[in-house]
Design an enzyme around this catalytic site. Structure first.
Site, PDB file in Angstrom:
ATOM      1  N   GLY A   7      -2.819   2.981  28.889  1.00  0.00           N
ATOM      2  CA  GLY A   7      -3.977   2.075  28.558  1.00  0.00           C
ATOM      3  C   GLY A   7      -4.236   1.526  27.164  1.00  0.00           C
ATOM      4  O   GLY A   7      -3.266   1.513  26.203  1.00  0.00           O
TER       5      GLY A   7
ATOM      6  N   ASP B 104       0.793   8.553  33.459  1.00  0.00           N
ATOM      7  CA  ASP B 104      -0.121   7.569  33.873  1.00  0.00           C
ATOM      8  C   ASP B 104       0.336   6.912  35.321  1.00  0.00           C
ATOM      9  O   ASP B 104       1.532   6.896  35.798  1.00  0.00           O
ATOM     10  CB  ASP B 104      -0.018   6.392  32.784  1.00  0.00           C
ATOM     11  CG  ASP B 104      -1.249   5.268  32.814  1.00  0.00           C
ATOM     12  OD1 ASP B 104      -1.593   4.900  34.005  1.00  0.00           O
ATOM     13  OD2 ASP B 104      -1.911   5.305  31.754  1.00  0.00           O
ATOM     14  N   ASN B 105      -0.595   6.770  36.068  1.00  0.00           N
ATOM     15  CA  ASN B 105      -0.303   6.007  37.325  1.00  0.00           C
ATOM     16  C   ASN B 105      -0.372   4.701  37.301  1.00  0.00           C
ATOM     17  O   ASN B 105      -0.323   4.135  38.548  1.00  0.00           O
ATOM     18  CB  ASN B 105      -1.223   6.656  38.300  1.00  0.00           C
ATOM     19  CG  ASN B 105      -2.703   6.208  38.226  1.00  0.00           C
ATOM     20  OD1 ASN B 105      -2.944   5.798  37.166  1.00  0.00           O
ATOM     21  ND2 ASN B 105      -3.508   6.621  39.141  1.00  0.00           N
TER      22      ASN B 105
ATOM     23  N   ASP C 292      -0.537  11.183  38.851  1.00  0.00           N
ATOM     24  CA  ASP C 292      -1.912  10.985  39.114  1.00  0.00           C
ATOM     25  C   ASP C 292      -2.315  12.277  38.345  1.00  0.00           C
ATOM     26  O   ASP C 292      -1.856  13.390  38.938  1.00  0.00           O
ATOM     27  CB  ASP C 292      -2.080  10.587  40.320  1.00  0.00           C
ATOM     28  CG  ASP C 292      -3.658  10.461  40.679  1.00  0.00           C
ATOM     29  OD1 ASP C 292      -4.449  10.779  39.595  1.00  0.00           O
ATOM     30  OD2 ASP C 292      -4.020   9.550  41.350  1.00  0.00           O
ATOM     31  N   VAL C 293      -3.095  12.410  37.616  1.00  0.00           N
ATOM     32  CA  VAL C 293      -3.736  13.485  36.964  1.00  0.00           C
ATOM     33  C   VAL C 293      -4.621  14.358  38.084  1.00  0.00           C
ATOM     34  O   VAL C 293      -4.753  15.535  37.801  1.00  0.00           O
ATOM     35  CB  VAL C 293      -4.466  13.207  35.803  1.00  0.00           C
ATOM     36  CG1 VAL C 293      -3.664  12.743  34.734  1.00  0.00           C
ATOM     37  CG2 VAL C 293      -5.775  12.317  36.233  1.00  0.00           C
TER      38      VAL C 293
ATOM     39  N   THR D 293     -11.136  11.670  39.154  1.00  0.00           N
ATOM     40  CA  THR D 293      -9.902  11.725  37.878  1.00  0.00           C
ATOM     41  C   THR D 293     -10.786  12.420  36.695  1.00  0.00           C
ATOM     42  O   THR D 293      -9.976  12.870  35.949  1.00  0.00           O
ATOM     43  CB  THR D 293      -9.776  10.248  37.563  1.00  0.00           C
ATOM     44  OG1 THR D 293      -8.934   9.513  38.595  1.00  0.00           O
ATOM     45  CG2 THR D 293      -8.896   9.938  36.386  1.00  0.00           C
TER      46      THR D 293
ATOM     47  N   GLY E  47      -5.826  23.548  33.044  1.00  0.00           N
ATOM     48  CA  GLY E  47      -4.850  24.531  33.723  1.00  0.00           C
ATOM     49  C   GLY E  47      -3.401  24.380  32.977  1.00  0.00           C
ATOM     50  O   GLY E  47      -2.963  25.638  32.621  1.00  0.00           O
TER      51      GLY E  47
ATOM     52  N   LYS F  37      -3.865  26.038  29.427  1.00  0.00           N
ATOM     53  CA  LYS F  37      -3.770  27.444  29.652  1.00  0.00           C
ATOM     54  C   LYS F  37      -2.815  28.140  29.772  1.00  0.00           C
ATOM     55  O   LYS F  37      -2.423  29.256  29.110  1.00  0.00           O
ATOM     56  CB  LYS F  37      -5.040  28.028  30.522  1.00  0.00           C
ATOM     57  CG  LYS F  37      -5.279  29.453  30.705  1.00  0.00           C
ATOM     58  CD  LYS F  37      -6.323  29.941  31.527  1.00  0.00           C
ATOM     59  CE  LYS F  37      -6.498  31.318  31.735  1.00  0.00           C
ATOM     60  NZ  LYS F  37      -7.297  31.484  32.941  1.00  0.00           N
TER      61      LYS F  37
ATOM     62  N   TYR G  36     -18.867   7.096  37.340  1.00  0.00           N
ATOM     63  CA  TYR G  36     -18.350   7.534  35.699  1.00  0.00           C
ATOM     64  C   TYR G  36     -19.053   8.322  34.966  1.00  0.00           C
ATOM     65  O   TYR G  36     -18.396   9.260  34.279  1.00  0.00           O
ATOM     66  CB  TYR G  36     -18.049   5.917  35.319  1.00  0.00           C
ATOM     67  CG  TYR G  36     -17.550   6.225  33.746  1.00  0.00           C
ATOM     68  CD1 TYR G  36     -15.992   6.091  33.833  1.00  0.00           C
ATOM     69  CD2 TYR G  36     -18.344   5.780  32.680  1.00  0.00           C
ATOM     70  CE1 TYR G  36     -15.386   6.295  32.575  1.00  0.00           C
ATOM     71  CE2 TYR G  36     -17.600   5.839  31.478  1.00  0.00           C
ATOM     72  CZ  TYR G  36     -16.404   6.034  31.578  1.00  0.00           C
ATOM     73  OH  TYR G  36     -15.609   6.210  30.231  1.00  0.00           O
TER      74      TYR G  36
END
Length: 276
Positions: free
Chosen positions: A136, A157-158, A182-183, A216, A226, A229, A269
């Site tokens: 981005g 990034d997707n 995808d996150v 997202t 996660g 960690k 958002y």
């Protein structure tokens, strides 16, 4: 009776002459055929011999005289091998030089025409950094800064709103990696730091798929936490002033709860960032 006997004897003699003539002609024909076959065989042998002689002479005319000499032939082979080895060494040197050059800077593109240098850090100082949403506008500029400091950068990034042209000037660099992912889905990586920027920020983009936008912000952040960690990495989460909604206090302190519309068109958002 005498005349009949004479006629019979004469006819018998004529028949014998006829048969003997036929046998004679057959013998002559056989000897003629044998002479023809022998002459044909002789001509075939002569033709093959002449063909070999012509071919051999033409080969001698094409091959240089230096090659006909064994010593000269070996010398030419050694000379050819030496020249090929030299050309290979020169190509290898050019390849190494080009590789070093590409590993020390970015490639000018239409989107990023300027050249950015990348120093070579020692292993003790070089970090492996993950940037989500690195294709981005904000993420790509962060990638430029991290690369110019000599770190290894992984962009995740997707390309929902990000563009590949924002980072294409780094695609050749050995310190740069691009993962199309995808996150909202978990991923396993070995990194030292995480910059979590992944989320559409423009109203037309995040309102295009409100459920995807809030996933997202929420699930993507949970997955990155996660990962941090699990590999003991430090993480930076980028947020927005939209978490305060339409604020009534200016400037907003951290203790301000905000004035948020939880059911408005921007709530996917706003609330996603508030949860994150």
């Amino acid at each position: 009776m005498m005349n009949d006997e004479k006629r019979n004897s004469s006819s018998y003699k004529d028949d014998g002459n006829i048969h003997s003539g036929r046998r004679l002609r057959q013998k002559q024909r056989g000897s003629h055929h044998s002479r023809i076959s022998l002459s044909s065989l002789f001509m075939l042998i002569v033709g093959i011999s002449v063909g070999y002689m012509i071919a051999y002479s033409s080969m001698e005319g094409r091959v240089p005289s230096s090659v006909q000499n064994d010593r000269s032939h070996r010398y030419l082979q050694e000379l050819t091998n030496d020249s090929s080895d030299t050309a290979t060494e020169e190509a290898l040197k050019r390849f190494i030089e080009n590789h070093k050059l590409l590993a020390s800077q970015s490639i000018p593109t239409t989107t990023t025409p300027s050249i950015m240098k990348t120093p070579k850090l020692p292993d003790s100082e070089r970090k492996k950094i993950l940037v989500t949403g690195g294709a981005g506008f904000v993420g790509s500029h962060l990638v430029d800064k991290l690369m110019q400091k000599g770190h290894e950068v992984i962009v995740l990034d997707n390309f929902f709103t990000g563009q590949k042209k924002n980072i294409e000037h780094w695609l050749h660099h050995p310190n740069f990696s691009l993962i199309v992912h995808d996150v909202t889905e978990p991923i396993s990586l070995e990194v030292d730091q995480i910059y979590h920027l992944a989320c559409p920020a423009s109203p037309p983009h995040y309102q295009y798929n409100p459920v995807k936008t809030i996933k997202t912000s929420t699930m993507g952040t949970i997955n990155m936490l996660g990962l941090a960690k699990r590999v003991k990495a430090r993480m930076l989460l980028t947020s927005t002033s939209e978490i305060y909604g339409d604020p009534e206090v200016h400037p907003q302190p951290e203790t301000y709860w905000g004035n948020v519309n939880t059911i408005g068109p921007r709530s996917c958002y706003d609330e996603g960032k508030r949860v994150a």
